[in-house]
Design an enzyme around this catalytic site. Sequence first.
Site, PDB file in Angstrom:
ATOM      1  N   ASP A 196       0.826  -1.202   0.000  1.00 16.00           N
ATOM      2  CA  ASP A 196       0.000   0.000   0.000  1.00 16.00           C
ATOM      3  C   ASP A 196       0.867   1.261   0.000  1.00 16.00           C
ATOM      4  OD1 ASP A 196      -2.742   1.230   0.503  1.00 16.00           O
ATOM      5  OD2 ASP A 196      -1.618   2.054   2.192  1.00 16.00           O
ATOM      6  N   GLU A 238       1.103  -0.659  -5.161  1.00 16.86           N
ATOM      7  CA  GLU A 238       0.029   0.319  -5.321  1.00 16.86           C
ATOM      8  C   GLU A 238       0.710   1.675  -5.485  1.00 16.86           C
ATOM      9  OE1 GLU A 238      -3.315   3.111  -3.682  1.00 16.86           O
ATOM     10  OE2 GLU A 238      -1.718   2.435  -2.377  1.00 16.86           O
TER      11      GLU A 238
HETATM   12  C1  NOJ Z   1      -4.535   3.225  -0.638  1.00 11.37           C
HETATM   13  C2  NOJ Z   1      -5.729   2.494  -0.166  1.00 11.37           C
HETATM   14  O1  NOJ Z   1      -6.321   1.820  -1.253  1.00 11.37           O
HETATM   15  C3  NOJ Z   1      -6.667   3.521   0.426  1.00 11.37           C
HETATM   16  O2  NOJ Z   1      -7.914   2.941   0.747  1.00 11.37           O
HETATM   17  C4  NOJ Z   1      -6.014   4.168   1.628  1.00 11.37           C
HETATM   18  O3  NOJ Z   1      -6.834   5.212   2.077  1.00 11.37           O
HETATM   19  C5  NOJ Z   1      -4.630   4.710   1.286  1.00 11.37           C
HETATM   20  N1  NOJ Z   1      -3.850   3.810   0.473  1.00 11.37           N
HETATM   21  C6  NOJ Z   1      -3.827   4.993   2.540  1.00 11.37           C
HETATM   22  O4  NOJ Z   1      -3.463   3.797   3.167  1.00 11.37           O
END
Ligand code: NOJ
Length: 525
Positions: A196, A238
């Site tokens: 993430d 991500e």
């Molecule tokens: C990406 C995640 O998909 C999202 O839901 C989140 O708010 C942010 N990263 C921060 O962790």
Amino acid sequence: MWFQTATFYEISIHAFYDSTGDGIGDIPGVTAKLDYLEWLGVDCLWLLPFYPSPMVDGGYDVSDLTGVREEFGTLDDVKELLTEIHARGMRAIADVIVNHTSDQHPWFQAARRPGSATRDWYVWSDASDRYADSRVIFIDTQDSNWEWDETAGAYYWHRFYAEQPDLNFDNPDVREAVKDVVRFWLDIGFDGLRLDAIPYLYEREGTISENLPETHAFIKELRAMVDAEYRDRIMLAEANQPPPDVVAYFGDGDECHMAYHFPVMPTLYMALKREDASDIVKALEATPAIPPNCQWGVFLRNHDELTLEMVTDEDRAYMYQEYAPDPAMKKNVGIRRRLMPLLGNDRSWFELLHGVLLSLPGSPFLYYGDEIGMGDNYLLNDRDGVRTPMQWSGNPGAGFSTADPSRFSVPLIADPAYEPGKVNVADQQASRSSLLNWVRSLLAVRRSLPVFGTGSFELVDLGDPAVLGYRRFDRQTDTLVVANFSSSPRSVELEHPMVDLWSGRLWNDAVELPGCEFAWLGMVP
Ligand code: NOJ
């Protein structure tokens, strides 16, 4: 290389299935629905965060990185789920959220104490003007990446909510602790981890503090560890970034195995409304080649807002105009709506987008509920409106839970066009012509075409901006994908006879495409 041909399915555990009757979905609830997921034809589940969390950011604010949220079950439930997933020949990945923790995490609580020996685990400052070139991501709620902490007597750095302090990756102890978190979940049996918010690990003065060389160095280190200690596991980035910066997360095949293809996603929506596929073509042309041991993750929607952070101002304005007519639909720099409502409940658009998504270079990620065309509720808090309970049936509680629906943590969809009586799994399983059965058939055809996962990709100019064309081919198979983004019919000339890989229909000199239709074509055997 299983991930190169897999179909992924994203699950919000709190909203999937409640096995205990308390109104909250749980881990045994996912186990109970594996037959459905196997029937649907997905290969790998992506479980959204199930860790202890104050739930300021839907569980992306973690207070124990190796724990399980009590309402969701136990670590044994996670192990049981993985055993059952693997018994079906399926796989699962989990989120690893290490850019930041919750402010309730014991690490942060320890770090903020005056005189703390671990102060340096987070990023502190006496002034709130450091790293001034870094953008704020959650613009609806945050006006700075610094937050004053009274106990610490200092500001701390956070890229997301103020309740999510960023860990300090310059500290070697933090890096080691993060590796242990990764080991923990791989030891439990996950087949991979979604990293993430990976672009934001480090901060450096005079930069935007995204995609820094230090970040890539750490990912390489992590990858080397995963390769040395485990077999067949994947790391998924991500990284919501422009094409050259996303591609950097593959390294030379020595960073992440996968990364989401953020750049192409909004162009699929633009093409529909413009009846012109040129933006898709441009995004694909701007996508550099990736190492052979890597793969894109392609998607239409997920649990977040449909992000417009990386598109031009003009395209963003166009997307808002076309897809967010009510200002309440906007969230941060994006649109908080589900797929079917975005498409105005238009099935031909839904099918067209899936025909493209599932044949683009990459492995598709489906979002729970989109396979039945679930609706949303953009009036709910934050992004909850796209995280509502899965609609298993038209029964009270939507077959999601036996609890009183007023106790659900996120309410059921009430919109008459999408409420559970109208849109649910049970009815659609029973109807051969349903959207659900259509998705299932498409996944089955795709599974028979590994070339869509691993084959070469070549755009084919069909001389009509409304019609997207590309070849997917390898030594055994040659396919042509044609997708008509115009609402009126088109005829596409063929160099040789081809067969529709779904219907078996033979096309000799040309393929006739009705408005908003696609075809997957193969060589005549
Ligand atoms: C990406 C995640 O998909 C999202 O839901 C989140 O708010 C942010 N990263 C921060 O962790």
